[in-house]
Design an enzyme around this catalytic site. Structure first.
Site, PDB file in Angstrom:
ATOM      1  N   PHE A  60       1.105  -1.338   0.330  1.00 13.85           N
ATOM      2  CA  PHE A  60       0.164   0.113  -0.091  1.00 13.85           C
ATOM      3  C   PHE A  60       0.792   1.245  -0.161  1.00 13.85           C
ATOM      4  O   PHE A  60       0.855   1.889  -0.907  1.00 13.85           O
ATOM      5  CB  PHE A  60      -0.943   0.373   1.846  1.00 13.85           C
ATOM      6  N   LYS A 139     -24.935   5.933  20.775  1.00 12.87           N
ATOM      7  CA  LYS A 139     -24.742   7.079  21.089  1.00 12.87           C
ATOM      8  C   LYS A 139     -23.083   7.165  21.386  1.00 12.87           C
ATOM      9  O   LYS A 139     -22.859   7.384  22.236  1.00 12.87           O
ATOM     10  CB  LYS A 139     -25.201   7.991  22.228  1.00 12.87           C
ATOM     11  N   ARG A 160     -21.000  21.333  13.776  1.00  9.50           N
ATOM     12  CA  ARG A 160     -21.776  21.416  14.473  1.00  9.50           C
ATOM     13  C   ARG A 160     -21.650  23.329  14.877  1.00  9.50           C
ATOM     14  O   ARG A 160     -23.069  23.464  14.571  1.00  9.50           O
ATOM     15  CB  ARG A 160     -22.202  20.537  15.205  1.00  9.50           C
ATOM     16  N   GLU A 197     -20.770  10.938  13.502  1.00  6.20           N
ATOM     17  CA  GLU A 197     -20.022  11.620  14.781  1.00  6.20           C
ATOM     18  C   GLU A 197     -18.312  11.040  14.184  1.00  6.20           C
ATOM     19  O   GLU A 197     -18.191   9.877  13.906  1.00  6.20           O
ATOM     20  CB  GLU A 197     -20.285  10.528  15.973  1.00  6.20           C
ATOM     21  N   LYS A 312     -34.639   6.066  17.629  1.00  7.67           N
ATOM     22  CA  LYS A 312     -35.371   7.592  16.405  1.00  7.67           C
ATOM     23  C   LYS A 312     -36.506   7.010  15.368  1.00  7.67           C
ATOM     24  O   LYS A 312     -36.107   5.069  15.870  1.00  7.67           O
ATOM     25  CB  LYS A 312     -34.099   7.553  15.496  1.00  7.67           C
ATOM     26  N   LYS A 336     -29.260   8.410  28.146  1.00  4.77           N
ATOM     27  CA  LYS A 336     -27.760   8.538  28.189  1.00  4.77           C
ATOM     28  C   LYS A 336     -27.470   7.382  30.144  1.00  4.77           C
ATOM     29  O   LYS A 336     -28.218   6.905  30.493  1.00  4.77           O
ATOM     30  CB  LYS A 336     -27.799   9.618  29.147  1.00  4.77           C
ATOM     31  N   CYS A 430       9.595  18.656  49.448  1.00  8.46           N
ATOM     32  CA  CYS A 430       9.886  17.756  48.276  1.00  8.46           C
ATOM     33  C   CYS A 430       9.686  16.701  48.254  1.00  8.46           C
ATOM     34  O   CYS A 430      11.269  16.767  49.602  1.00  8.46           O
ATOM     35  CB  CYS A 430      11.223  18.326  47.004  1.00  8.46           C
ATOM     36  N   CYS A 433      13.829  15.485  47.338  1.00  5.60           N
ATOM     37  CA  CYS A 433      15.406  16.121  47.919  1.00  5.60           C
ATOM     38  C   CYS A 433      14.984  17.330  49.151  1.00  5.60           C
ATOM     39  O   CYS A 433      16.267  17.136  49.487  1.00  5.60           O
ATOM     40  CB  CYS A 433      15.177  16.746  46.567  1.00  5.60           C
ATOM     41  N   CYS A 448       9.261  21.514  43.208  1.00  3.40           N
ATOM     42  CA  CYS A 448      10.613  21.848  43.947  1.00  3.40           C
ATOM     43  C   CYS A 448      11.918  22.266  42.439  1.00  3.40           C
ATOM     44  O   CYS A 448      11.864  22.336  41.506  1.00  3.40           O
ATOM     45  CB  CYS A 448      10.921  20.810  43.224  1.00  3.40           C
TER      46      CYS A 448
HETATM   47  S1  IVH Z   1     -28.962  11.775  15.756  1.00  6.66           S
HETATM   48  C1  IVH Z   1     -31.315  15.046  14.503  1.00  6.66           C
HETATM   49  N1  IVH Z   1     -27.498   9.641  15.697  1.00  6.66           N
HETATM   50  O1  IVH Z   1     -25.458  13.261  20.010  1.00  6.66           O
HETATM   51  C2  IVH Z   1     -30.310  14.184  15.154  1.00  6.66           C
HETATM   52  N2  IVH Z   1     -26.459  11.839  17.172  1.00  6.66           N
HETATM   53  O2  IVH Z   1     -27.173  15.129  21.714  1.00  6.66           O
HETATM   54  C3  IVH Z   1     -28.709  14.060  14.987  1.00  6.66           C
HETATM   55  N3  IVH Z   1     -24.843  11.179  18.541  1.00  6.66           N
HETATM   56  O3  IVH Z   1     -24.767  15.655  18.204  1.00  6.66           O
HETATM   57  C4  IVH Z   1     -28.756  13.392  15.284  1.00  6.66           C
HETATM   58  N4  IVH Z   1     -23.973   9.104  18.190  1.00  6.66           N
HETATM   59  O4  IVH Z   1     -23.397  14.628  17.975  1.00  6.66           O
HETATM   60  C5  IVH Z   1     -27.263  10.565  16.368  1.00  6.66           C
HETATM   61  N5  IVH Z   1     -26.217   7.520  16.262  1.00  6.66           N
HETATM   62  C6  IVH Z   1     -26.561   8.597  16.586  1.00  6.66           C
HETATM   63  C7  IVH Z   1     -25.441   9.385  17.549  1.00  6.66           C
HETATM   64  C8  IVH Z   1     -25.605  10.949  17.895  1.00  6.66           C
HETATM   65  C9  IVH Z   1     -23.638  10.784  18.717  1.00  6.66           C
HETATM   66  C10 IVH Z   1     -24.651  13.179  19.230  1.00  6.66           C
HETATM   67  C11 IVH Z   1     -24.607  13.711  17.978  1.00  6.66           C
HETATM   68  C12 IVH Z   1     -25.659  14.634  18.355  1.00  6.66           C
HETATM   69  C13 IVH Z   1     -25.702  14.475  19.697  1.00  6.66           C
HETATM   70  C14 IVH Z   1     -27.401  15.045  19.953  1.00  6.66           C
END
Ligand code: IVH
Length: 695
Positions: A60, A139, A160, A197, A312, A336, A430, A433, A448
């Protein structure tokens, strides 16, 4: 990089040779550049995204070197998204701000399963009881990025920022190997945005912090800060070296392939994006709960930091139906994880002395299990932190890991404190020393001041002096230095240059070859340029960059010795704190004697005068020189310039007309083989530098 399995190597090598053969006939540089770019991009994807390389690292690198060389020769044919951009260039430019096409919102947060259930209920009602699926994702704990692709090519990468506008960090993002510069296939929308991310894997983060610790640079608290900090660096070459990674989790645009978020991301994976394979389609609240419970435990085994999971609504159409609040989408929520915490007893506090004399307090704890490891120590940072915690010996303390380097104490259980317990007192002398410690105004740390006679400081300074980025005396290690010091063979860095092969060999049975190697590499360090010598001295606050700045303004140790605080602060980027530290160092008679001795032993004490332009001397007399591999003392471009300055010609490939092959580390075997066959003189970096007179 991963080592290939042997039984695969044969097959892969054949595949590689077929590639090479198919390319052999392409002499047209433009076509060759295009072909190499395509091949390298494919290999990048195989290696970084699929984790399944089909050629060796060396092969490579060979292809990459060839492309780099061709692009240097024919810059007009270099593609804007060339894989060589992954390596980054040195041009320094501030970021421009650009508006996001769609605002970058954040997510609603929760720490409780009940609130997740409430979210599920809200979605259900919002959709009028229509059936819906939820996509569960990790996340990732990094920094978010928006990528724009036009006709399958990365057009722009933006941070962002404030959600409406962000920084254009395209040049840095191009160096992240998991982000495709050119997409695979042809079924992607002509214009779309994908978000994700940027993060730094745990292993990379730990290595980076180890290096920073050695250089006494401030450590990053967690991979998120490290990733965000790295993405904002002004030098893409440094970004490239930091090993960032990226997961993509959200696609936006008018012509997305599917209605389902999950399916869209599977397409994105086909186009070359890194999409986490931990994503799941979840059909009801029970499945959501099971997903959360699973990752609450399993997250500890992931190679990257995560701070929760994201849920989501799967259908884009349903997402639109649910809409947004001012800050976040109604169709998603983040659950979280609790920071991992344990309660244990504080047994004692020790004080450690570093290379620059800084005294760091460390808590010794009753061993306790936390995030899969046994914790015995916690960082206490400085005196103010001990005070603010009102810490007493024997206290039950709360320790948290939360992505910190070593765990920290977050709280003290005052109620359970024994009546006769003693507060933790920061030492005033110290611990090594006995010298009274000093705390300067505006500084949090005690240090020191007995720098020239305090053992850990002396040893630490010698270790710093020999480090790769300093004098690069690579045959010596920490243990050997400690042995030399403990036996009274060396007391400071200048003593290194007095060591003889006999002295060193006495440490080890049958150690003559080893000893010779050490003495040789100490002698070779006399070639190290002045800026690095300055860094190697280990003056407080003088890191690599500051040393370069000082050297380029002051030119010699003499000038620096005589400089005043005013003269020093007039240099760009040199503030009063650094200037005062330099002046103080240069006012110390022991330091001046040390410098004097180093100069006598031949260590560089001034910047090499380089006559600009005009061939310096025609030493190379028109000889054609091929450069191959990587080098210690100068970059390839610098070697190219040196060859030309000394009357030679730099050529791309080895032929019968080549006179020298300047061979660095990891040089391509094909070149080496060809050069040997043609009887071309192969010279090392050191030999070349000697040839042109140690320039
Ligand atoms: S979706 C409108 N998916 O978390 C929704 N965000 O608190 C857009 N993040 O700014 C975000 N993992 O930096 C989404 N699987 C994931 C994520 C994720 C980390 C972060 C992202 C976002 C923040 C939101």
């Amino acid at each position: 990089m991963i080592v290939l399995h042997n039984h695969h190597q044969g097959v892969r090598f054949v595949a590689f040779m077929l590639y090479i053969r198919s390319m052999k006939n392409i002499d047209n540089p433009q076509e060759r550049i295009a072909c190499l770019s395509r091949m390298l991009e494919e290999h990048n994807h195989n290696y970084y995204v699929l984790n399944a390389p089909t050629i060796s690292d060396r092969d490579f690198d060979m292809l990459m070197q060839e492309l780099q060389q061709l692009e240097l020769e024919y810059p007009q044919y270099a593609l804007p998204n060339s894989p060589t951009q992954r390596v980054g260039s040195d041009i320094n430019r501030a970021f421009t701000q650009v508006s996001h096409i769609y605002p970058m919102l954040s997510l609603g947060n929760t720490y409780s399963i009940e609130e997740v259930a409430a979210f599920y209920e809200r979605v259900k009602q919002g959709l009028g009881d229509a059936p819906f699926d939820i996509v569960g994702e990790l996340k990732f704990d990094g920094t978010s990025i928006s990528l724009i692709y036009e006709n399958g090519r990365l057009l722009r990468a933006v941070t962002r920022g404030d959600g409406t506008m962000g920084d254009d960090v395209t040049r840095n993002v191009r160096t992240i190997r998991t982000i495709p510069l050119v997409l695979k296939g042809d079924d992607y929308p002509p214009f779309f945005e994908i978000r994700g991310e940027v993060l730094m894997p745990w292993s990379t983060f730990e290595k980076l912090n180890q290096e920073r610790e050695q250089q006494e640079e401030p450590l990053f608290a967690n991979p998120r800060n490290a990733a965000a900090g790295t993405l904002k660096l002004q030098n893409p070459a440094i970004v490239a070296s930091r090993g960032l990674d990226a997961y993509l989790y959200y696609m936006l645009g008018d012509n997305l392939p599917c209605d389902n978020h999950y399916d869209n991301l599977q397409c994105a994976r086909q186009w070359g994006f890194k999409v986490s394979d931990t994503m799941r389609v979840l059909h009801n609240l029970e499945e959501i709960k099971a997903f959360i419970d699973y990752w609450d435990v399993e997250r500890r085994n992931l190679p990257v930091a995560t701070d929760g999971i994201v849920l989501k609504v799967a259908s884009k159409e349903q997402q639109e139906e649910l809409g947004y609040t001012a800050k976040s989408p109604r169709w998603a929520i983040a659950y979280k994880f609790q920071a991992e915490e344990a309660v244990t007893r504080l047994n004692s506090v020790s004080f450690q002395v570093g290379r620059t004399g800084t005294v760091t307090p460390v808590a010794n704890l009753e061993p306790v299990q936390l995030s899969g490891t046994v914790v015995r120590r916690a960082s206490l940072h400085n005196e103010d932190i001990i005070r603010s915690l009102d810490l007493h010996i024997g206290d039950m303390v709360h320790v948290e890991k939360g992505g910190e380097i070593i765990p920290k104490i977050t709280a003290v259980d005052v109620d359970s404190r024994p009546a006769d317990s003693q507060p933790v007192v920061f030492v005033r002398n110290c611990p090594e020393c006995g010298t009274p410690l000093v705390r300067e105004e505006g500084e949090a740390a005690w240090f020191c001041p007995n720098s020239n006679h305090c053992a850990p400081q002396i040893k630490g300074r010698i270790e710093h002096f020999i480090a790769r980025k300093a004098m690069n005396i690579d045959s010596l290690g920490t243990e050997t230095v400690a042995q030399f010091y403990d036996r009274g063979m060396i007391n400071n860095v200048a003593d290194l240059y007095t060591l003889t092969v006999d002295d060193v060999a006495a440490l080890k049975l049958q150690g003559r070859k080893w000893a010779q190697n050490i003495v040789d590499s100490i002698a070779r360090s006399c070639e190290v340029p002045f800026a690095r010598v300055l860094f190697a001295l280990g003056i407080r606050f003088v890191g690599e960059t500051v040393a370069k700045r000082l050297a380029s303004s002051m030119k010699s140790m003499e000038q620096l010795r005589d400089a005043t605080v005013e003269q020093l602060t007039a240099i760009p980027d040199i503030g009063e704190r650094i200037a005062m530290s330099v002046v103080e160092y240069m006012n110390d008679i022991d330091n001046l004697l040390l410098i004097e001795r180093l100069a006598q032993y031949g260590v560089q004490m001034r910047v090499e005068e380089k006559p600009e332009s005009a061939p310096a001397e025609n030493i190379l007399n028109g000889a054609s020189v091929v450069i191959s591999g990587t080098f210690e003392h100068h970059s390839r471009d610098e070697y190219k310039a040196l060859i030309e300055r000394f009357g030679g010609r730099n050529v791309a490939s080895v032929s019968g007309a080549t006179q020298y092959l300047l061979a660095g580390a990891n040089m391509g075997p094909a070149k080496l083989e060809k050069a040997t066959r043609l009887g071309i003189k192969i010279i090392s970096e050191t030999e070349f530098l000697q040839m042109i007179g140690g320039k």
